[in-house]
Every structure is written in structure tokens, then in C-alpha cells.
Write a protein that holds these residues in place. Structure first.
Motif, PDB file in Angstrom:
ATOM      1  N   LEU A 102      58.902  38.537  34.004  1.00  0.00           N
ATOM      2  CA  LEU A 102      57.528  38.918  34.363  1.00  0.00           C
ATOM      3  C   LEU A 102      57.204  40.179  33.669  1.00  0.00           C
ATOM      4  O   LEU A 102      57.875  41.215  33.722  1.00  0.00           O
ATOM      5  N   THR A 103      56.001  39.867  32.992  1.00  0.00           N
ATOM      6  CA  THR A 103      55.454  41.325  32.137  1.00  0.00           C
ATOM      7  C   THR A 103      54.179  41.641  32.692  1.00  0.00           C
ATOM      8  O   THR A 103      53.903  42.930  32.530  1.00  0.00           O
ATOM      9  N   ALA A 104      53.743  40.962  33.506  1.00  0.00           N
ATOM     10  CA  ALA A 104      51.995  41.474  33.901  1.00  0.00           C
ATOM     11  C   ALA A 104      51.640  40.662  35.328  1.00  0.00           C
ATOM     12  O   ALA A 104      52.032  39.796  35.641  1.00  0.00           O
ATOM     13  N   ILE A 105      50.830  41.450  35.764  1.00  0.00           N
ATOM     14  CA  ILE A 105      49.945  41.088  37.194  1.00  0.00           C
ATOM     15  C   ILE A 105      48.458  40.933  36.497  1.00  0.00           C
ATOM     16  O   ILE A 105      48.155  41.637  35.856  1.00  0.00           O
ATOM     17  N   ASP A 106      47.919  39.652  36.905  1.00  0.00           N
ATOM     18  CA  ASP A 106      46.304  39.490  36.222  1.00  0.00           C
ATOM     19  C   ASP A 106      45.649  38.900  37.393  1.00  0.00           C
ATOM     20  O   ASP A 106      46.220  38.350  38.483  1.00  0.00           O
ATOM     21  N   GLY A 107      44.334  38.842  37.511  1.00  0.00           N
ATOM     22  CA  GLY A 107      43.454  38.346  38.297  1.00  0.00           C
ATOM     23  C   GLY A 107      42.301  39.306  38.440  1.00  0.00           C
ATOM     24  O   GLY A 107      42.114  40.188  38.130  1.00  0.00           O
ATOM     25  N   PRO A 108      41.255  38.812  39.630  1.00  0.00           N
ATOM     26  CA  PRO A 108      40.223  39.671  39.877  1.00  0.00           C
ATOM     27  C   PRO A 108      40.969  40.542  40.885  1.00  0.00           C
ATOM     28  O   PRO A 108      42.031  40.824  40.969  1.00  0.00           O
ATOM     29  N   ASN A 155      44.980  29.215  37.078  1.00  0.00           N
ATOM     30  CA  ASN A 155      46.217  30.324  36.902  1.00  0.00           C
ATOM     31  C   ASN A 155      46.681  30.855  38.191  1.00  0.00           C
ATOM     32  O   ASN A 155      47.540  31.557  37.878  1.00  0.00           O
ATOM     33  N   ASN A 156      46.243  30.501  39.163  1.00  0.00           N
ATOM     34  CA  ASN A 156      46.711  31.003  40.565  1.00  0.00           C
ATOM     35  C   ASN A 156      48.100  30.665  40.896  1.00  0.00           C
ATOM     36  O   ASN A 156      48.592  29.886  41.399  1.00  0.00           O
ATOM     37  N   ASN A 157      49.155  31.293  40.231  1.00  0.00           N
ATOM     38  CA  ASN A 157      50.561  30.938  40.219  1.00  0.00           C
ATOM     39  C   ASN A 157      51.327  32.040  41.085  1.00  0.00           C
ATOM     40  O   ASN A 157      52.474  31.923  41.207  1.00  0.00           O
ATOM     41  N   TYR A 158      50.540  33.143  41.915  1.00  0.00           N
ATOM     42  CA  TYR A 158      51.373  33.668  42.653  1.00  0.00           C
ATOM     43  C   TYR A 158      52.324  33.025  43.764  1.00  0.00           C
ATOM     44  O   TYR A 158      53.025  33.927  44.214  1.00  0.00           O
ATOM     45  N   THR A 159      51.883  31.957  44.001  1.00  0.00           N
ATOM     46  CA  THR A 159      53.011  31.393  45.220  1.00  0.00           C
ATOM     47  C   THR A 159      54.302  30.950  44.653  1.00  0.00           C
ATOM     48  O   THR A 159      55.243  31.302  45.681  1.00  0.00           O
ATOM     49  N   CYS A 187      45.044  43.052  43.217  1.00  0.00           N
ATOM     50  CA  CYS A 187      45.702  44.433  44.003  1.00  0.00           C
ATOM     51  C   CYS A 187      46.498  44.035  45.147  1.00  0.00           C
ATOM     52  O   CYS A 187      47.361  44.794  45.630  1.00  0.00           O
ATOM     53  N   LEU A 188      45.899  42.893  45.945  1.00  0.00           N
ATOM     54  CA  LEU A 188      46.863  42.503  46.789  1.00  0.00           C
ATOM     55  C   LEU A 188      48.143  42.079  46.581  1.00  0.00           C
ATOM     56  O   LEU A 188      49.135  42.268  47.325  1.00  0.00           O
ATOM     57  N   LEU A 189      48.242  41.144  45.564  1.00  0.00           N
ATOM     58  CA  LEU A 189      49.317  40.801  44.891  1.00  0.00           C
ATOM     59  C   LEU A 189      50.553  41.950  44.636  1.00  0.00           C
ATOM     60  O   LEU A 189      51.581  41.850  45.035  1.00  0.00           O
ATOM     61  N   TYR A 227      49.494  35.735  38.798  1.00  0.00           N
ATOM     62  CA  TYR A 227      47.869  35.708  38.808  1.00  0.00           C
ATOM     63  C   TYR A 227      47.711  35.295  40.154  1.00  0.00           C
ATOM     64  O   TYR A 227      48.191  34.218  40.772  1.00  0.00           O
ATOM     65  N   ARG A 228      46.717  36.153  40.784  1.00  0.00           N
ATOM     66  CA  ARG A 228      46.199  35.806  42.002  1.00  0.00           C
ATOM     67  C   ARG A 228      44.792  36.061  42.068  1.00  0.00           C
ATOM     68  O   ARG A 228      44.246  36.835  41.627  1.00  0.00           O
ATOM     69  N   GLY A 229      44.181  34.596  42.168  1.00  0.00           N
ATOM     70  CA  GLY A 229      42.783  34.429  42.088  1.00  0.00           C
ATOM     71  C   GLY A 229      42.268  32.873  42.349  1.00  0.00           C
ATOM     72  O   GLY A 229      43.161  32.328  42.385  1.00  0.00           O
ATOM     73  N   ALA A 230      41.056  32.663  42.074  1.00  0.00           N
ATOM     74  CA  ALA A 230      40.694  31.289  41.981  1.00  0.00           C
ATOM     75  C   ALA A 230      40.934  30.563  40.612  1.00  0.00           C
ATOM     76  O   ALA A 230      41.219  31.352  39.560  1.00  0.00           O
TER      77      ALA A 230
END
Length: 395
Positions: A129-135, A86-90, A139-141, A80-83
Motif C-alpha cells: 500500500l502506497t496511497a489512499i484515494d477517492g472523494p 476503483n472502489n476497492n477498500y473492501t 477520509c472515512l477510509l 480507494y473509497r468512493g463510487a
């Protein structure tokens, strides 16, 4: 710029545009992403001979914590990338940097402890990994981490401990739908709404996945989009205006020049990755449209080494209704930004093409020895590129 909504269609699986017939290779080159066997062999020989800049870069690589063979992956079911909490893409971009840097150490020394580490990172993510999510930032992630991860897989593809089929499925099922959906629909916004970087990272991911999976249709779609796509990642839109400076050098105004320099430099790196991957599969996007990308890179480099450049008013439509915007001057915010992207361009345009890349060369000198993930800050901007170009590209 970001737009609310539109994410419901981002996973659409339709092809991006019409492929360039015959662009994809009939025989795929492996490894053939951002590195090819010649790059690897040269780096191996030069490091063993303690020759610079290879050896100095090697020392930076081995000193980086991400390069340790003891690195342990932290895979997530959803990235997940966003505020918010849940922001765990780090976890993802740190693990990709570790996988890439361990892969380089294995390729150059033959130490399988590093290959085992890189393979374990990739296998952990492909089995989790099964999904990408966020606002819209998701798309950047999908783009940034997509092209980087696919390139790690490309380098490891023949290593016995690496589960290539599972990794390919992760890239096809989790990353590709976002890349394709963004390039096709742009979240239902005005086609000029998104800055060049957004297109370019997703375009790079599309091409990297095509190479990893030997998918000719996806490769052709990526080449076609670079050449004639509707969005700002197509080279004619990323470099909308051409100039000649007082010394006679051709310059191409970058689409984000009026926004800031951090993103302008970032965009050069993303387009460079697209061109390098295509080049290693026998397609010259570096030279497309009379070296248009070269002129754009010269422009950004010249301004960021402290020299003036011309600027033509840039206008665009934003949002869902294409509201009018314009920039009348170049923006100096972030001027002199250091990103490890310039060695790849300098050694291609100057050493392979034989072009006078005065400003790219100056920027390459300004950056000096290129590090990688973790060497340019701990936030996502420090991981927008894989780095270590002065190890892999000098010729």
C-alpha cells in the motif's frame, strides 16, 4: 455531509492543534491500544474455564470465516473509497478484520498459526500500500481502517514474523497524512459541516498511530483535540446539550441524534475507541468534563432501547459558506441499530468507574454476545468496529 474539493490539502503534514503538554506517557504501555495485558490474560483464563460471556463470544469468534488461519491477504497499491470501479477498500476492511480476529485467537490460545496469518496480512499490506484515494469518503477510509489497522499492529508488535518498522511507516506515510489533514482543514468547509463520526474516526486513527509509533506529539494532539478541538469530534461538540431525564439520569444529546440512529450509535463506538486507547496509556478521557461522553452514551443507548429522550433544536453551518441548517426533533431512522460497541463502555463505566449506567447496560443486554467483522453484514458498516467486546472487556 460531503463537500466537493478541498482534497488537495488533505495530505498536509502540520500538527493538529497544540498538544496537551504532558498528556503522552513517559513510558508507553504495550500492548496499549484498545486492549492491554490484563484484558488479554483475563480472556485467556475465562475461555479456558468455559466461563461466559467470554466462552460464548469465543465460539462466535472461531466460527467467523475471517478468523481462519488460512485467510489470504489481498493487498492493493492504492486503497480507494468512493463510487465507481476503483472502489476497492473492501479488500482492506476484510483483511483488517481477519488480521485482528486471528491475532485474538493467537493471544488467547498461543496458536502461532493464527499469529503467522495476522502477521502475513499486515506485512502484505505494508509492503504494497502506497496511497489512499477517492472523494471525501477517502477520509472515512483513512480514519476507520487507520485506527483498526494500527491496533492490530500494536497487538502484534513483538511477534517475530511481523515487520513492525515497515508497518509503522505505512501508518505514518499513508494513513496519518489523511487523518491530520482532515482534522486540520476539514476539506476547507465550514467547521461544523462534517458529522461527529468523520472527526472521531480520524481522531482515533491519530491516537492509535501515536501509540503504535510512540509519538508523544501526535498523542498530545489527539488528547487536545478530544478536549477542545474545533470540529464535531471534540467531546463538547459531539455532546452539545445536557439534559436530565425524569428518573434523574444525566443525558447528553448526541450531535448526530437528529440525523439518524445508525450514525449516532456508530459515533459512540468511535469515541469509545478513542477513550479506551487513552485510558490504556494513563489518560482518562472517559471521565473528562464531568463524564460528558458517558452522558452522551447514556442518551444514545436510552433512545435505542426504545425509550424517549429530550431533544434541543440543533443548528449548524454547512458547505464552504456555512449555510444554515437545523434539526428540531430526534430522528428515529435506524432506531435499535445493533453494533458491537457497548460492552467496552459498560464494563468501564459500571465496573471500573462504579457508575449507574442503566441505559448503556440495557443496550449491552440488547446486543448480547458481540461478534465482529462479517457478523453484521458484508458492507462497510458491518466493519466500522472490530467487535468481540464481550470477549475482551468483561470484568
Amino acid at each position: 455531509m460531503r463537500a466537493a474539493g478541498g482534497l488537495a490539502v488533505v495530505g498536509a503534514l502540520g500538527a493538529v492543534g497544540t498538544g496537551s503538554a504532558g498528556a503522552a506517557p513517559t513510558v508507553w504501555n504495550h500492548p496499549g491500544g484498545i486492549h492491554h495485558p490484563g484484558d488479554i490474560n483475563r480472556a485467556r483464563v475465562k475461555v479456558a474455564a468455559f466461563a461466559d460471556p467470554w466462552y460464548s463470544t469465543w465460539q462466535v469468534l472461531t466460527a467467523n470465516a475471517h478468523s481462519a488461519s488460512t485467510w489470504t491477504a489481498n493487498p492493493q497499491t492504492t486503497a480507494y473509497r468512493g463510487a465507481g470501479t476503483n472502489n476497492n477498500y473492501t479488500y482492506l476492511y476484510n483483511d483488517i478484520a481477519a488480521a485482528y480476529q486471528n491475532t485474538l485467537r493467537w493471544l488467547i490460545t498461543g496458536d502461532t498459526a493464527h499469529a503467522d496469518c495476522a502477521a502475513a496480512i499486515c506485512n502484505a499490506w505494508s509492503s504494497t500500500l502506497t496511497a489512499i484515494d477517492g472523494p471525501t469518503d477517502a477520509c472515512l477510509l483513512a480514519g476507520l481502517q487507520g485506527w483498526q489497522f494500527a491496533n492490530v499492529g500494536e497487538l502484534l508488535r513483538d511477534y517475530p514474523a511481523f515487520d513492525l518498522p515497515a508497518f509503522q511507516q505505512m501508518m505514518l506515510n499513508v494513513f496519518y497524512p489523511w487523518n491530520n489533514g482532515f482534522l486540520t482543514y476539514h476539506n476547507n468547509t465550514c467547521i461544523t459541516h462534517y458529522w461527529a463520526n468523520w472527526d472521531l474516526c480520524n481522531l482515533a486513527s491519530l491516537m492509535a498511530i501515536a501509540i503504535l509509533c510512540e509519538d508523544a506529539d501526535k498523542f498530545d494532539a489527539a488528547v487536545t483535540y478530544y478536549q477542545s478541538g474545533a470540529g464535531n469530534g471534540a467531546v463538547g461538540h459531539a455532546v452539545p446539550f445536557l439534559h436530565t431525564d425524569d428518573d434523574g439520569y444525566a443525558l447528553g444529546q448526541w450531535q448526530e441524534a437528529g440525523r439518524d440512529q445508525s450514525h449516532s450509535v456508530m459515533g459512540i463506538g468511535q469515541m469509545g475507541a478513542v477513550c479506551e486507547m487513552a485510558w490504556n496509556q494513563g489518560v482518562d478521557l472517559y471521565g473528562y468534563d464531568d463524564n460528558r461522553f458517558f452522558k452522551g452514551a447514556q442518551y444514545v443507548a436510552k433512545y435505542n432501547v426504545g425509550l424517549d429522550v429530550p431533544f434541543t433544536t440543533y443548528s449548524w453551518g454547512s458547505g464552504h459558506n456555512c449555510a444554515y441548517n437545523e434539526q428540531t426533533v430526534i430522528n428515529d431512522y435506524g432506531r435499535g441499530t445493533i453494533r458491537p460497541i457497548w460492552a467496552m463502555l459498560h464494563y468501564h463505566y459500571n465496573r471500573i468507574k462504579g457508575l449507574d449506567d442503566k441505559y448503556i447496560a440495557a443496550m449491552c443486554d440488547l446486543v448480547g454476545i458481540e461478534g465482529g467483522g462479517g457478523d453484521y453484514g458484508a458492507n462497510s458498516g458491518g466493519f466500522d468496529q472490530l467487535g468481540f467486546g464481550t470477549l475482551m472487556y468483561p470484568k
